[in-house]
Design a protein around this motif. Sequence first.
Motif, PDB file in Angstrom:
ATOM      1  N   THR A   1      29.531  -5.255  30.530  1.00  5.14           N
ATOM      2  CA  THR A   1      29.721  -5.805  31.815  1.00  5.14           C
ATOM      3  C   THR A   1      30.543  -4.931  32.698  1.00  5.14           C
ATOM      4  OG1 THR A   1      31.658  -6.992  30.928  1.00  5.14           O
ATOM      5  CG2 THR A   1      29.562  -8.118  30.633  1.00  5.14           C
ATOM      6  N   ALA A   2      30.651  -5.023  33.827  1.00  9.25           N
ATOM      7  CA  ALA A   2      31.616  -4.364  34.547  1.00  9.25           C
ATOM      8  C   ALA A   2      33.028  -4.589  34.423  1.00  9.25           C
ATOM      9  CB  ALA A   2      31.272  -4.894  36.358  1.00  9.25           C
ATOM     10  N   GLU A   3      33.386  -5.736  34.002  1.00  7.58           N
ATOM     11  CA  GLU A   3      34.771  -5.894  33.560  1.00  7.58           C
ATOM     12  C   GLU A   3      35.198  -5.098  32.376  1.00  7.58           C
ATOM     13  OE1 GLU A   3      32.644  -8.418  34.312  1.00  7.58           O
ATOM     14  OE2 GLU A   3      33.522  -8.811  36.501  1.00  7.58           O
ATOM     15  N   GLN A   4      34.225  -4.877  31.433  1.00  8.76           N
ATOM     16  CA  GLN A   4      34.498  -4.052  30.336  1.00  8.76           C
ATOM     17  C   GLN A   4      34.381  -2.542  30.564  1.00  8.76           C
ATOM     18  OE1 GLN A   4      31.049  -5.642  27.955  1.00  8.76           O
ATOM     19  NE2 GLN A   4      32.380  -6.775  26.399  1.00  8.76           N
TER      20      GLN A   4
ATOM     21  N   ARG B   1      35.333  -1.289  33.578  1.00  8.43           N
ATOM     22  CA  ARG B   1      36.326  -0.995  34.380  1.00  8.43           C
ATOM     23  C   ARG B   1      37.596  -0.714  33.421  1.00  8.43           C
ATOM     24  NH1 ARG B   1      36.471  -5.246  39.512  1.00  8.43           N
ATOM     25  NH2 ARG B   1      35.616  -3.790  41.062  1.00  8.43           N
ATOM     26  N   GLU B   2      37.687  -1.733  32.457  1.00  9.97           N
ATOM     27  CA  GLU B   2      38.852  -1.479  31.463  1.00  9.97           C
ATOM     28  C   GLU B   2      38.579  -0.262  30.770  1.00  9.97           C
ATOM     29  OE1 GLU B   2      41.674  -3.367  31.337  1.00  9.97           O
ATOM     30  OE2 GLU B   2      41.015  -3.939  32.847  1.00  9.97           O
TER      31      GLU B   2
ATOM     32  N   VAL C   1      29.077  -0.441  40.020  1.00 15.26           N
ATOM     33  CA  VAL C   1      30.611  -0.598  40.265  1.00 15.26           C
ATOM     34  C   VAL C   1      30.848   0.739  40.991  1.00 15.26           C
ATOM     35  CG1 VAL C   1      32.892  -0.552  39.164  1.00 15.26           C
ATOM     36  CG2 VAL C   1      31.101  -1.829  38.000  1.00 15.26           C
TER      37      VAL C   1
ATOM     38  N   ARG D   1      36.494  -0.570  43.474  1.00 14.35           N
ATOM     39  CA  ARG D   1      36.957  -1.928  43.343  1.00 14.35           C
ATOM     40  C   ARG D   1      35.748  -2.674  43.832  1.00 14.35           C
ATOM     41  NH1 ARG D   1      42.385  -3.101  42.819  1.00 14.35           N
ATOM     42  NH2 ARG D   1      43.744  -1.136  43.078  1.00 14.35           N
TER      43      ARG D   1
ATOM     44  N   VAL E   1      31.987  -4.312  43.470  1.00 14.47           N
ATOM     45  CA  VAL E   1      30.943  -4.464  42.563  1.00 14.47           C
ATOM     46  C   VAL E   1      29.642  -5.012  43.300  1.00 14.47           C
ATOM     47  CG1 VAL E   1      30.305  -5.996  40.630  1.00 14.47           C
ATOM     48  CG2 VAL E   1      32.610  -5.120  40.744  1.00 14.47           C
TER      49      VAL E   1
ATOM     50  N   GLY F   1      29.740 -13.933  29.603  1.00 17.35           N
ATOM     51  CA  GLY F   1      30.577 -13.317  30.909  1.00 17.35           C
ATOM     52  C   GLY F   1      29.614 -12.303  31.713  1.00 17.35           C
ATOM     53  N   ARG F   2      28.259 -12.493  31.462  1.00 13.97           N
ATOM     54  CA  ARG F   2      27.397 -11.620  31.839  1.00 13.97           C
ATOM     55  C   ARG F   2      26.828 -11.950  33.358  1.00 13.97           C
ATOM     56  NH1 ARG F   2      26.543  -7.844  28.105  1.00 13.97           N
ATOM     57  NH2 ARG F   2      25.216  -6.530  29.143  1.00 13.97           N
TER      58      ARG F   2
END
Length: 285
Positions: free
Chosen positions: A69-72, A74-75, A94, A97, A99, A144-145
């Motif tokens: 995912t984008a969140e994963q 990014r981290e 992404v 900042r 998305v 969370g996808r």
Amino acid sequence: MPGLALADAGPVLERLAPALLFSDVDGTLVGRDGSLLADLDGRPTLATAEALVAAHQAGLEVVLVSGRTAEQLRETGRLIGTRDAIAELGTVLVRGREVEVVWGEAPRDLGASPAEALERSGALALVLEAFAGRLEPHTPWHLGRRGTFLLRGQAGVAEADALLAGHGLGWARLLDNGRLRGAYPHLGPGPAHAYHLLPAGVSKAGTAAAYLAGRGLGPSQVAAIGDSPADLQLASVVGAMFLVANGAWAAGLADPATPVIVTPSPAGQGWAEAVGALLERMPGR
């Protein structure tokens, strides 16, 4: 086609002036349990980290392209010093900042995201029922996808796509994202694979092409590396396509007209080998 050994890839690589590397993550950049500091067997190694630092120092930008995912991503990017990413097999882009969700052919009236449309349309239930006992959600990473639904097991991609089309769901498709390291004997003998149920009309390659156009970069300035059939989509928009050794099995699925370079070593060590070959071709070196 078995793939082109890195040692024999000089004629392909000499055409490059590398500025950017699209990189898959799991099974490519990272080793066992998603560690940058371990190989696929869990042995500690600095090979990938050192190659990543060398890429940063030389100005070779790394853009992560993954089913994550984008969140994963990014981290992950914060930890390894990367900025932009293509997430969920091209359904999420992404840029720093920002998305952007890429819908492809998914109907927008079935949910707030392509992933919701896949579930509410019945496409997900249809595939799971057709491959009952062989396919299941890839827990807990299916949560969370926004763009795809993540599954694991053993399924026939062509069979699934024909089934979806036959039920008026031809806008959805199943994509093989490579072999999993874990053991899932309840899903059948042999290695389990990760699969994404996603909208037709969207791919890693399509989103990567749009991203490159926005950056003003051409194929001769870009390479890609991965370990699965989904990664091979990128071959059409880059000047050199690499597979790490653990993904060499996928080379036979590539377009015969497009050479696929296979590294001698798997995962992170293979990633380092590919980066080393690219750094030798960097302008000014």
